[in-house]
Design a protein around this motif. Structure first.
Motif, PDB file in Angstrom:
ATOM      1  N   UNK A 188      35.947  43.494  31.077  1.00 54.91           N
ATOM      2  CA  UNK A 188      34.953  42.419  31.091  1.00 54.91           C
ATOM      3  C   UNK A 188      35.528  41.180  31.765  1.00 54.91           C
ATOM      4  N   UNK A 203      22.656  42.073  42.460  1.00 54.28           N
ATOM      5  CA  UNK A 203      23.103  41.533  43.745  1.00 54.28           C
ATOM      6  C   UNK A 203      21.958  41.295  44.730  1.00 54.28           C
ATOM      7  N   UNK A 263      32.620  38.014  39.287  1.00 54.76           N
ATOM      8  CA  UNK A 263      31.323  37.332  39.380  1.00 54.76           C
ATOM      9  C   UNK A 263      31.471  35.820  39.459  1.00 54.76           C
ATOM     10  N   UNK A 291      37.885  41.125  33.999  1.00 49.45           N
ATOM     11  CA  UNK A 291      37.975  41.409  35.442  1.00 49.45           C
ATOM     12  C   UNK A 291      36.614  41.227  36.106  1.00 49.45           C
ATOM     13  N   UNK A 292      35.613  41.716  35.417  1.00 40.81           N
ATOM     14  CA  UNK A 292      34.264  41.635  35.992  1.00 40.81           C
ATOM     15  C   UNK A 292      33.772  40.186  36.028  1.00 40.81           C
ATOM     16  N   UNK A 323      21.555  37.671  42.619  1.00 39.75           N
ATOM     17  CA  UNK A 323      21.526  38.071  41.211  1.00 39.75           C
ATOM     18  C   UNK A 323      22.880  38.642  40.804  1.00 39.75           C
ATOM     19  N   UNK A 324      23.326  38.275  39.598  1.00 39.65           N
ATOM     20  CA  UNK A 324      24.571  38.849  39.099  1.00 39.65           C
ATOM     21  C   UNK A 324      24.348  40.287  38.639  1.00 39.65           C
ATOM     22  N   UNK A 325      23.112  40.616  38.323  1.00 40.78           N
ATOM     23  CA  UNK A 325      22.824  41.942  37.768  1.00 40.78           C
ATOM     24  C   UNK A 325      22.725  42.997  38.856  1.00 40.78           C
TER      25      UNK A 325
END
Lengths: 557, 319
Positions: free
Chosen positions: B52, B89, B59, B54-55, B85-87
């Motif tokens: 998480x 892209x 982002x 890393x992600x 969008x982060x979800x």
């Protein structure tokens, strides 16, 4: 008079417009029962999905039904192996036509299938499979983010290599008897075409996903169109390798149209009028009993239901926080008091069944579980009397108050046991939160008691729910019990299914009856409607993603 | 007037800045984030927390808040409407380009229908005050105000399905791509929205007309022997329209972000649905940019309303 007509004329025009708009859709399909058992080729099935897939459609990031309802047809229903089409608990070959396990269960050698192509015409090779394994484990590029859930299978892998030209040998970090069970999970898909991913990742795009490479994949369908928020259109992949028992190529359908429909009532209405051939899968999208009855009444003999279990509700108390639930007598009282059968009626209208940790049909649970206290209908009154007595012995005869953590979308079940526990004097203060808050606080263990869905088609999967705190940040239990940890360690040394079964039953009894860490409630049975002319679905008993590739589905119209 | 217009446009800047900071802060106050939602799910693993983090890093969610704000604000100004969008892209430009026309069309249809229906009904009710026509109009408008539109929507769907074995198409199509499907898809949400929308306008039109009809100049016009139609249309209506225009503008602005439930029920991929989806997934750039879009449209509509006042009532001047 003419003045009134002029005033009313816009209204009349609107009514006329509405009437014109209400054009009758194409005639609905014939009643069920027509046609034979020989699959017919062609046709487009229209099946609802509840949302657009997230995260670049990347099964490496998310395992949600929102993705897999539509993507399994594109990516395929497995990897080297898959769940068998007719048995969700059994491993079947998929992209590997056979395999051999080493005697130490630390190496698995897969003989890869020949004649498999990516849907852009590029041959699928054993090197592609190794690349995918390396990518999901993070060894190839190091910084491509891996999903949490995929660790269950691929994170057991120490090394993957191509041998003898057409075989992939996988060496595990330790002995894992359940490795193939783990890998057969329907949501672990080879969705990273090496010939397209590698250049992008090497150029620095470590977040590349299937949508960035044109959905080049291995499944029976190709993505033809995606109009976000409205329509996802799949069409047959002519290069798909799989054949039916008669040697006829799959899939049977020309394609599938998935309208994005976020509301169950809308889905039911559209299904009734023939706009849909099937409903959406996922929690909250199973039919309520009254909706099912209404469909049976208005479309007699024209509807079939996929009854998908596997959403097993459990309650647990946070053993890492101080509270009355630290006392075993209190936990046992809480377990004995709850009237699960009344919950089945109150929450899901009778559309459910009791269970322990795993589905009784899987063969894993103790055969005597239905006679255990709190499960046995015949000892209901005695259980409740015992609960009162235990509360008194714990010095809590007048009850106590505690916070209870609940997803807002689960309010119905939470309100039910909130009401049921009031009879024991236990006042639950429901803490209803949205999904993002739930995930955040759940991970931090910021709650007293909680409700959670536990789904597992093989027992090792339960470690994420019952293992020690460090292993189950998103799971059901919060504890520091070394005995429970050691039980999961013993799975690693188990020799054969009988030994695994014995350990599982120890875990089951320890958690539910000896320590009363958790309460198994009942299964939420998802009833998904399909028109009777939709054949070849074969959804598994407790796996919402089972056979979602729709390769064997055909329309008997 | 030009000076007035420029002054109002300049005032947009601090308003937008304050709104942007407010929405940015509010989103960060909410617990949870998109990385947890995407990677967390219902399962976990020993390395979940590390993944998480890393992600989140990938982002840009671990950057200091001023940096995150500046990055988003810059992307708003450079034409990319807030990035992606982060979800999934998808670029914000694409999201807005896809969702805005749906909501705009719905809002404009509802506004046109309600303008056609509600102003005549309001006049009719005022002219026939305390007679059956007036009572009927009041009952219908009160119902339009009181009954939630999502409930009407569900009843309409149910009724159509049960009695006419018909429901709207399951796919949304743009008017210019497939007019027949488009009309079938939007006609019911439009009518339901227009009912609620026109209920308010009808009531305000009626009240305003009643007030104007009692004015001396209206009595004078009648005394001159003008017909009722001329008195109402030429003398009373124009003066009664000021509050109606104000209300219409505010309601239209509300419609642009307030159609979320109907969009969900009828499967219309509009702005309201997008905001709710982004909020539940903590997709910061999307919700921030869509809310800013609504703020901008609200400011623009208010300006247009103010400019309309001058056209309707020449006595007003812009200073």
């Amino acid at each position: 008079m003419s003045h009134r007509i002029k005033v009313l004329s816009p209204i009349l025009a609107l009514v006329a417009l509405a009437a014109i708009a209400c054009q009758t859709p194409a005639p609905s399909a014939p009643a069920a029962g027509g046609g034979g058992d020989t699959p017919k080729r062609g046709g487009i099935a229209v099946i609802a999905t509840r949302d657009d897939p997230p995260t670049n459609w990347d099964p490496g990031y998310t395992s949600g039904i929102t993705l897999h309802q539509v993507s399994t047809g594109i990516f395929g229903a497995g990897n080297f192996v898959r769940q068998c089409r007719n048995d969700v608990y059994t491993v079947c070959p998929y992209l590997a036509e056979s395999w051999e396990a080493g005697t130490d269960l630390m190496t698995y050698t897969f003989k890869m299938r020949e004649g498999v192509f990516w849907n852009d015409g590029t041959p699928f090779t054993p090197q592609d499979a190794v690349y995918w394994l390396d990518l999901t484990r993070g060894t190839q590029v190091g910084d491509k983010t891996r999903p949490a859930w995929i660790d269950v299978g691929t994170q057991q892998v120490q090394k993957a290599e191509v041998i003898d030209g057409n075989k992939v040998r996988v060496t595990l970090k330790e002995r894992v008897p359940a490795f193939l069970d783990m890998m057969k999970t329907a949501t672990i898909n080879i969705a990273y075409p090496r010939h397209l991913f590698q250049p992008k990742i090497e150029a620095g795009d470590v977040r590349v996903g299937p949508s960035d490479v044109g959905f080049v994949s291995l499944g029976p369908y190709k993505l033809a169109k995606h109009e976000k928020g409205s329509l996802i259109q799949l069409r047959r992949n002519e290069l798909y390798w799989e054949k039916d028992a008669k040697g006829e190529p799959l899939p049977y359908l020309d394609g599938i149209d998935f309208p994005v429909m976020k509301d169950l009532n809308t889905i039911v209405a559209a299904f009734r009028t023939g706009r849909l051939d099937g409903g959406a899968r996922g929690t909250g999208f199973g039919l309520l009993p009254e909706q099912r009855q209404a469909l049976d009444r208005t479309l007699p003999g024209q509807v079939q239901y996929a009854e998908i279990a596997g959403y097993r509700w459990h309650i647990a108390w946070n053993q890492l926080k101080q509270g009355p639930w630290q006392d075993l007598r209190v936990r046992k009282a809480l377990g004995l008091w709850l009237d699960k059968r009344s919950g089945v009626q109150a929450v899901v209208g009778g559309q459910s069944f009791l269970h322990t940790v795993m589905d009784p049909r899987s063969g894993w649970p103790d055969p005597a579980w239905e006679t255990w206290p709190s499960f046995n209908a015949n000892t209901r009154d005695r259980d409740r009397a015992d609960a009162k007595r235990l509360m008194s012995e714990a010095g809590l005869a007048s009850g106590f108050e505690m916070d209870f953590f609940c997803r807002r979308s689960w309010v119905q079940i939470c309100e039910w046991f909130q009401g049921d526990y009031s009879g024991l004097g236990v006042k639950l203060k429901l803490d209803l939160v949205d999904d993002a808050t739930w995930t955040d606080r759940h991970r931090r263990g910021d709650f007293d008691g909680q409700i959670q869905i536990v789904t597992a088609t093989f027992p090792e999967l339960l470690e994420q729910h019952f293992g020690r705190t460090g292993l189950n940040a998103g799971g059901l239990l919060r504890h520091n019990d070394p005995q429970l940890v050691s039980m999961f360690r013993r799975f690693k040394d188990a020799q054969g299914d009988d030994a695994r079964k014995q350990i599982y039953r120890e875990v089951e009894k320890y958690v539910l009856q000896d320590q009363w860490y958790a309460i198994s409630l009942f299964d939420e049975l998802l009833a998904i409607p399909y028109r009777s002319y939709v054949k070849g679905l074969m959804p598994g008993p407790e796996e919402v993603n089972h056979n979602l590739d729709y390769a064997t589905v055909w329309l008997d119209k | 007037m030009q000076q007035y217009l420029v002054r109002r446009l300049v005032l947009f800047v601090p308003t937008l800045f304050v709104a942007s900071v407010a929405i940015f802060i509010v989103m960060r106050l909410l617990p949870g984030d998109v990385a947890q939602l995407i990677l967390g799910g219902d399962a976990s693993s020993p390395s979940a927390q590390q993944q998480i983090e890393t992600y989140r890093q990938a982002l840009g969610l671990n950057d200091p808040y001023p940096v995150q704000y500046a990055r988003w604000a810059f992307s708003m100004l450079n034409g990319s409407f807030g990035g992606e969008s982060l979800v999934d892209r998808e670029s914000l430009a694409a999201i807005i380009g896809r969702r805005l026309p749906v909501t705009l069309q719905l809002a404009v249809y509802a506004m046109i229908i309600s303008a056609i229906v509600s102003i005549p009904l309001g006049i009719l009710a005022a002219v026939h005050q305390d007679r059956w026509v007036d009572y009927l109009v009041r009952v219908v408008t009160i119902a339009g105000n009181a009954v939630p539109n999502f409930w009407i929507a569900l009843l309409v769907l149910l009724g159509l399905s049960l009695w006419f074995v018909w429901t709207p198409p399951v796919f949304y199509k743009n008017l210019w791509d497939d007019p027949s499907t488009h009309v079938q898809k939007v006609v019911w949400p439009t009518l339901i929205l227009a009912w609620g929308f026109s209920a308010n306008i009808t009531r305000v039109t009626r009240a305003s007309m009643l007030e104007v009809l009692r004015q001396d100049y209206v009595r004078t016009a009648r005394a001159k022997g003008l017909t009722d139609r001329v008195v109402v249309a030429r003398h009373a209506l124009k003066n009664a329209l000021m509050p109606v225009i104000t209300l219409s503008g505010l309601q239209l602005a509300g419609l642009l972000g307030g159609t979320v439930v109907l969009e969900t029920i009828f499967g219309l991929p509009g702005i309201g649905q997008g905001i709710v989806l982004a909020a539940t997934t903590r997709d910061y750039p999307v919700i921030q940019s869509l809310v800013m879009l609504l703020v901008l449209m609200m400011l623009g509509l208010n300006l247009v309303i103010d400019l309309c006042y001058g056209i309707i009532d020449p006595r007003l001047s812009y200073r």
